[in-house]
Design a protein around this motif. Structure first.
Motif, PDB file in Angstrom:
ATOM      1  N   PHE A  96       0.800  -1.221   0.000  1.00 27.76           N
ATOM      2  CA  PHE A  96       0.000   0.000   0.000  1.00 27.76           C
ATOM      3  C   PHE A  96       0.837   1.278   0.000  1.00 27.76           C
ATOM      4  N   GLY A  97       1.810   1.341   0.880  1.00 31.37           N
ATOM      5  CA  GLY A  97       2.677   2.508   0.968  1.00 31.37           C
ATOM      6  C   GLY A  97       4.042   2.208   0.398  1.00 31.37           C
ATOM      7  N   SER A  98       4.722   3.228  -0.088  1.00 34.47           N
ATOM      8  CA  SER A  98       6.044   3.050  -0.676  1.00 34.47           C
ATOM      9  C   SER A  98       7.126   3.605   0.240  1.00 34.47           C
ATOM     10  N   ALA A  99       7.895   2.704   0.840  1.00 36.58           N
ATOM     11  CA  ALA A  99       9.025   3.125   1.672  1.00 36.58           C
ATOM     12  C   ALA A  99      10.072   3.839   0.817  1.00 36.58           C
ATOM     13  N   ALA A 100      10.254   3.386  -0.425  1.00 42.40           N
ATOM     14  CA  ALA A 100      11.230   4.023  -1.319  1.00 42.40           C
ATOM     15  C   ALA A 100      10.820   5.462  -1.639  1.00 42.40           C
ATOM     16  N   LEU A 101       9.538   5.686  -1.868  1.00 42.96           N
ATOM     17  CA  LEU A 101       9.052   7.043  -2.117  1.00 42.96           C
ATOM     18  C   LEU A 101       9.284   7.916  -0.885  1.00 42.96           C
ATOM     19  N   ALA A 102       8.912   7.428   0.287  1.00 39.84           N
ATOM     20  CA  ALA A 102       9.082   8.207   1.514  1.00 39.84           C
ATOM     21  C   ALA A 102      10.551   8.564   1.731  1.00 39.84           C
ATOM     22  N   GLU A 103      11.450   7.628   1.471  1.00 41.07           N
ATOM     23  CA  GLU A 103      12.882   7.891   1.639  1.00 41.07           C
ATOM     24  C   GLU A 103      13.370   8.912   0.621  1.00 41.07           C
ATOM     25  N   ALA A 104      12.940   8.796  -0.618  1.00 37.91           N
ATOM     26  CA  ALA A 104      13.358   9.746  -1.651  1.00 37.91           C
ATOM     27  C   ALA A 104      12.874  11.158  -1.326  1.00 37.91           C
ATOM     28  N   VAL A 105      11.638  11.276  -0.876  1.00 38.07           N
ATOM     29  CA  VAL A 105      11.097  12.596  -0.539  1.00 38.07           C
ATOM     30  C   VAL A 105      11.803  13.147   0.698  1.00 38.07           C
ATOM     31  N   LYS A 106      12.115  12.296   1.647  1.00 37.80           N
ATOM     32  CA  LYS A 106      12.866  12.732   2.834  1.00 37.80           C
ATOM     33  C   LYS A 106      14.227  13.296   2.423  1.00 37.80           C
ATOM     34  N   GLN A 107      14.894  12.643   1.498  1.00 40.23           N
ATOM     35  CA  GLN A 107      16.189  13.134   1.017  1.00 40.23           C
ATOM     36  C   GLN A 107      16.038  14.481   0.315  1.00 40.23           C
ATOM     37  N   MET A 108      14.964  14.657  -0.451  1.00 41.66           N
ATOM     38  CA  MET A 108      14.707  15.960  -1.083  1.00 41.66           C
ATOM     39  C   MET A 108      14.533  17.036  -0.020  1.00 41.66           C
ATOM     40  N   ALA A 109      13.783  16.698   1.034  1.00 46.22           N
ATOM     41  CA  ALA A 109      13.483  17.672   2.089  1.00 46.22           C
ATOM     42  C   ALA A 109      14.722  18.041   2.898  1.00 46.22           C
ATOM     43  N   LYS A 111      17.476  18.750   1.527  1.00 50.60           N
ATOM     44  CA  LYS A 111      18.178  19.721   0.698  1.00 50.60           C
ATOM     45  C   LYS A 111      17.432  21.044   0.571  1.00 50.60           C
ATOM     46  N   GLU A 112      16.079  20.985   0.633  1.00 55.71           N
ATOM     47  CA  GLU A 112      15.275  22.201   0.514  1.00 55.71           C
ATOM     48  C   GLU A 112      13.898  21.965   1.135  1.00 55.71           C
ATOM     49  N   ALA A 113      13.283  23.048   1.581  1.00 54.90           N
ATOM     50  CA  ALA A 113      11.957  22.951   2.184  1.00 54.90           C
ATOM     51  C   ALA A 113      10.948  22.522   1.125  1.00 54.90           C
ATOM     52  N   LEU A 114      10.040  21.619   1.514  1.00 53.82           N
ATOM     53  CA  LEU A 114       9.033  21.086   0.599  1.00 53.82           C
ATOM     54  C   LEU A 114       7.632  21.318   1.120  1.00 53.82           C
ATOM     55  N   GLU A 115       6.694  21.381   0.202  1.00 55.29           N
ATOM     56  CA  GLU A 115       5.274  21.175   0.456  1.00 55.29           C
ATOM     57  C   GLU A 115       4.886  20.032  -0.455  1.00 55.29           C
ATOM     58  N   ILE A 116       4.050  19.132   0.043  1.00 55.18           N
ATOM     59  CA  ILE A 116       3.690  17.930  -0.702  1.00 55.18           C
ATOM     60  C   ILE A 116       2.186  17.873  -0.876  1.00 55.18           C
ATOM     61  N   GLU A 117       1.754  17.617  -2.108  1.00 53.65           N
ATOM     62  CA  GLU A 117       0.345  17.397  -2.391  1.00 53.65           C
ATOM     63  C   GLU A 117       0.201  15.998  -2.979  1.00 53.65           C
ATOM     64  N   LEU A 118      -0.832  15.274  -2.532  1.00 55.70           N
ATOM     65  CA  LEU A 118      -1.111  13.950  -3.060  1.00 55.70           C
ATOM     66  C   LEU A 118      -2.471  13.935  -3.742  1.00 55.70           C
ATOM     67  N   VAL A 119      -2.549  13.133  -4.800  1.00 55.22           N
ATOM     68  CA  VAL A 119      -3.799  12.864  -5.512  1.00 55.22           C
ATOM     69  C   VAL A 119      -3.774  11.402  -5.918  1.00 55.22           C
ATOM     70  N   GLY A 120      -4.932  10.830  -6.245  1.00 54.06           N
ATOM     71  CA  GLY A 120      -4.928   9.490  -6.819  1.00 54.06           C
ATOM     72  C   GLY A 120      -5.886   8.510  -6.193  1.00 54.06           C
ATOM     73  N   LEU A 121      -5.503   7.242  -6.305  1.00 48.16           N
ATOM     74  CA  LEU A 121      -6.360   6.115  -5.954  1.00 48.16           C
ATOM     75  C   LEU A 121      -5.631   5.136  -5.032  1.00 48.16           C
ATOM     76  N   CYS A 122      -6.302   4.471  -4.258  1.00 43.37           N
ATOM     77  CA  CYS A 122      -7.616   4.691  -3.676  1.00 43.37           C
ATOM     78  C   CYS A 122      -7.428   5.472  -2.380  1.00 43.37           C
ATOM     79  N   THR A 123      -8.237   6.460  -2.150  1.00 43.10           N
ATOM     80  CA  THR A 123      -8.076   7.343  -0.993  1.00 43.10           C
ATOM     81  C   THR A 123      -7.916   6.555   0.294  1.00 43.10           C
TER      82      THR A 123
END
Length: 173
Positions: A96-109, A111-123
């Protein structure tokens, strides 16, 4: 502040395939319209990815509908969304959740401040799972979900998932 968009599981099987719904079909144009408001380099996606023996897995025992088998048409991102997302920004995920995505976004954050928006399926399954994982690794980052660009397994479950996310400081827009 860099704003990124994460598009969760906008795959054929969740739209008009094995697990498709009219609500999922209805959000496709809205999701495509949302994606093009972001710079291409700030758009990421997940893709639910299962093996052919999915029905033998624990998830397959609880959800006995073969879907999103890697390489099939149902596994592919829908035609309106696929060309809008860079191939190297797609995270295949077996759960259901992606640990790889969470780690990649954490690494981005880092380096710089982020705001994150999610859309998609299934809520109520994958959107909420990824939103909560991101909030767990980035508790001070603003994370939002666009309810008009999400659909749940049912409308009631969609609303319940939005309320769960609100309780965890993930806002709707």
């Amino acid at each position: 502040m860099r704003r990124i968009l994460i598009v969760i599981d906008m795959q054929n099987d969740f739209i008009d395939g094995a697990l498709g719904t009219k609500e999922a079909q209805a959000i496709v144009p809205k999701v495509a319209d949302k994606i093009v408001t972001y710079p291409r380099e700030d758009v990421y996606a997940t893709r639910d990815t299962h093996p052919e023996n999915y029905l033998d897995t624990q998830e397959g025992q609880y959800l006995p509908v073969l879907h999103c088998v890697k390489g099939t048409k149902g596994w592919q991102l829908c035609g309106a969304v696929a060309p809008l997302i860079p191939q190297d920004h797609i995270f295949d995920k077996p759960t259901f959740g992606s640990a790889a995505l969470a780690e990649a976004v954490k690494q981005m954050a880092e380096k710089e401040a982020l705001e994150i928006e999610l859309v998609g399926l299934c809520t109520d399954i994958c959107v909420v799972s990824n939103a909560l994982m991101l909030k767990a690794v980035l508790p001070e980052t603003k994370i939002s979900v666009d309810p008009a660009c999400c659909a749940g397994v049912t409308p009631a479950k969609h609303k319940a998932a939005l309320e769960t996310m609100r309780s965890c400081q993930i806002q709707g827009i």
